[in-house]
Design a protein around this motif. Structure first.
Motif, PDB file in Angstrom:
ATOM      1  N   LEU A  51      46.779  27.594  40.150  1.00 11.89           N
ATOM      2  CA  LEU A  51      45.368  28.376  38.423  1.00 11.89           C
ATOM      3  C   LEU A  51      44.669  27.817  38.849  1.00 11.89           C
ATOM      4  O   LEU A  51      44.453  27.686  37.618  1.00 11.89           O
ATOM      5  N   HIS A  55      45.040  24.864  33.598  1.00 14.05           N
ATOM      6  CA  HIS A  55      44.985  26.337  33.378  1.00 14.05           C
ATOM      7  C   HIS A  55      45.844  26.646  32.084  1.00 14.05           C
ATOM      8  O   HIS A  55      46.864  25.614  31.771  1.00 14.05           O
ATOM      9  N   HIS A 295      52.064  35.037  35.709  1.00 18.54           N
ATOM     10  CA  HIS A 295      50.851  35.283  35.878  1.00 18.54           C
ATOM     11  C   HIS A 295      49.952  35.917  36.435  1.00 18.54           C
ATOM     12  O   HIS A 295      48.590  36.656  36.769  1.00 18.54           O
ATOM     13  N   GLU A 297      51.287  37.343  39.226  1.00 21.75           N
ATOM     14  CA  GLU A 297      51.090  38.850  39.413  1.00 21.75           C
ATOM     15  C   GLU A 297      51.529  39.658  38.154  1.00 21.75           C
ATOM     16  O   GLU A 297      50.456  41.003  38.256  1.00 21.75           O
ATOM     17  N   ASP A 298      50.901  39.682  36.603  1.00 16.91           N
ATOM     18  CA  ASP A 298      50.379  40.500  36.118  1.00 16.91           C
ATOM     19  C   ASP A 298      49.086  40.565  36.168  1.00 16.91           C
ATOM     20  O   ASP A 298      48.058  41.202  35.253  1.00 16.91           O
ATOM     21  N   THR A 299      48.229  39.493  36.344  1.00 17.45           N
ATOM     22  CA  THR A 299      46.954  39.381  36.114  1.00 17.45           C
ATOM     23  C   THR A 299      45.919  39.941  37.527  1.00 17.45           C
ATOM     24  O   THR A 299      44.821  39.840  37.718  1.00 17.45           O
ATOM     25  N   GLY A 300      46.765  40.438  38.722  1.00 19.57           N
ATOM     26  CA  GLY A 300      46.817  41.015  39.869  1.00 19.57           C
ATOM     27  C   GLY A 300      45.918  39.869  40.749  1.00 19.57           C
ATOM     28  O   GLY A 300      44.507  40.234  41.306  1.00 19.57           O
ATOM     29  N   LEU A 301      45.764  38.921  40.698  1.00 24.38           N
ATOM     30  CA  LEU A 301      45.531  37.747  41.611  1.00 24.38           C
ATOM     31  C   LEU A 301      45.927  37.554  42.965  1.00 24.38           C
ATOM     32  O   LEU A 301      44.870  37.108  43.716  1.00 24.38           O
ATOM     33  N   ASN A 304      42.362  39.424  44.036  1.00 29.85           N
ATOM     34  CA  ASN A 304      41.766  37.663  44.388  1.00 29.85           C
ATOM     35  C   ASN A 304      41.817  37.833  45.478  1.00 29.85           C
ATOM     36  O   ASN A 304      40.687  36.350  46.233  1.00 29.85           O
ATOM     37  N   THR A 370      42.021  31.688  41.624  1.00 27.52           N
ATOM     38  CA  THR A 370      41.468  32.069  39.910  1.00 27.52           C
ATOM     39  C   THR A 370      40.277  31.719  40.750  1.00 27.52           C
ATOM     40  O   THR A 370      39.159  32.769  39.525  1.00 27.52           O
TER      41      THR A 370
END
Length: 398
Positions: A51, A55, A295, A297-301, A304, A370
């Motif tokens: 991250l 972060h 984080h 998983e939940d933010t679709g990283l 990215n 990120t």
């Protein structure tokens, strides 16, 4: 100006390698040293800072858990430890039979995996453990036996007996696999060798041979795991199921943690008294790892990671001195036209970019999950300038 910190390092720290700067703070994908110099970090603490630096999710998890409970002995469980073990089983798709041992680092996870291999082999009268040339599994004496590099091994010989190193080819694999093999260790992508993926079909064949000979397939996913390749674990893209995997690095986003995750019958090999760790699975480390993985998983990283990795590989291909790229996601090896990777890494550092050269002709990138347009644009500007500088130096030398 006198670099007092270098004098202090020489006076007080063991001489185990050069230190490029005295870093004091970081934010996102940037770090600053004590002299105020700013650097773009595209190595991520060697594939650790998933991250980036400081972060909010990481900071909040450390702060909140440190205020509640940081450490208890392994006589006790904690909610954070139980949550993390269940999360890792789910992400690794172990099913109900899977088990998790929480450690402090990748090397410790690999030491645990070695003991797992011995437990399996000793029950069956099997004494051979296979590893691959080019592998890196750690520097403790057990893990070092699995790291067949003379410069690392020779000063500490004799090492763990029964370990046989083979070339990472299907032909060598098939020749080496006998009924005396208890386990084979492999990295899906050999990070320290220069971000070198195993040949197509290698791990699938290893799975077949391990099953046929009643051996364990143990995958070191310390660099490739926890989303680094765009999958939670690199082996998942291959459609195989190992008997065990080891993880660390990105799993804690910068907080020290490692784990051994087992599948199927391998999950029942350890029993009380055969292994443990004072700090392994402590509530502080577990809470941070839970927050980091949640984080991601939940933010679709992971999306990215895949998209930005492909973007970087495509754009660096157009730069001077670049031959080709390899790796997956945000574990990228940039293969150069000649053995000038150390010069390129040094030129990049002078210009404010942190990368490294794991092989003479390879630059390794392992930035934060990120990263976005701004970080990639800055990286390309500095990296291109660094390549140009080395190319011009070569021309002048000739």
């Amino acid at each position: 100006m006198t670099h007092d910190w270098k004098d202090e390092a020489a006076r007080d720290l063991m001489s185990l390698g050069g230190r490029l700067a005295n870093l004091e703070r970081g934010k996102g994908s940037h770090v600053w040293d004590t002299e105020g110099n700013r650097f773009l970090d595209f190595l991520g603490g060697i594939a650790v800072n998933a991250l980036g630096h400081a972060h909010p999710v990481f900071v909040e998890a450390v702060t909140q858990q440190a205020q509640r409970l940081a450490h208890v002995s392994n006589y006790f469980a904690t909610p954070q430890q139980l949550e993390l073990a269940a999360r890792l089983k789910r992400l690794a798709k172990t099913g109900d039979e899977g088990r998790v041992f929480l450690a402090n680092a990748g090397t410790e996870a690999n030491e645990t995996a070695l003991k797992l291999a011995r437990l399996h082999g000793n029950k069956r009268g099997k004494g051979t453990i296979l590893c691959l040339n080019g592998a890196f599994h750690g520097r403790t004496t057990g893990a070092l036996a699995l790291t067949p590099k003379a410069a690392y091994q020779d000063p500490f010989a004799p090492l763990l007996p029964g370990v046989v190193a083979i070339d990472p080819t299907i032909e060598a694999l098939e020749r080496a696999f006998t009924d005396d093999v208890a386990a084979i260790f492999a990295e899906p992508i050999q990070g320290e060798a220069g971000v070198v993926p195993l040949p197509d079909g290698f791990l699938a064949r290893a799975r077949e041979l391990a099953t046929e000979h009643d051996a364990l397939l143990i995958l070191d996913e310390v660099q490739t795991g926890s989303g680094r390749t765009g999958e939670w674990f690199a082996h998942q893209a291959l459609g195989i199921t190992p008997d065990a995997i080891t993880i660390a690095k990105s799993a804690g986003g910068g907080f020290p943690i490692g784990a051994l995750i087992t599948f199927g019958e391998a999950s029942s090999l350890f029993y009380p008294g055969t292994h443990n760790s004072t700090f392994g699975g402590n509530p502080l480390a577990s809470a941070v790892a839970n927050a980091v993985l949640e984080h991601i998983e939940d933010t679709g990283l992971l999306e990215n990671v895949t998209r930005r990795g492909a973007e970087i590989r495509e754009k660096v291909q157009e730069l001077p001195l670049v031959s080709h790229t390899r790796g997956a996601g945000l574990l990228i090896g940039i293969v150069l036209d000649g053995p000038v990777a150390a010069e390129v890494a040094a030129a990049a550092f002078e210009r404010g970019l942190i990368i490294n050269a794991p092989a003479a002709d390879v630059i390794r990138l392992a930035p934060a999950y990120t990263i976005g347009d701004d970080e990639i644009a800055e990286f390309l500007d500095i990296f291109a300038a660094s390549l140009d500088a080395v190319a011009h130096s070569q021309e002048n030398a000739s």
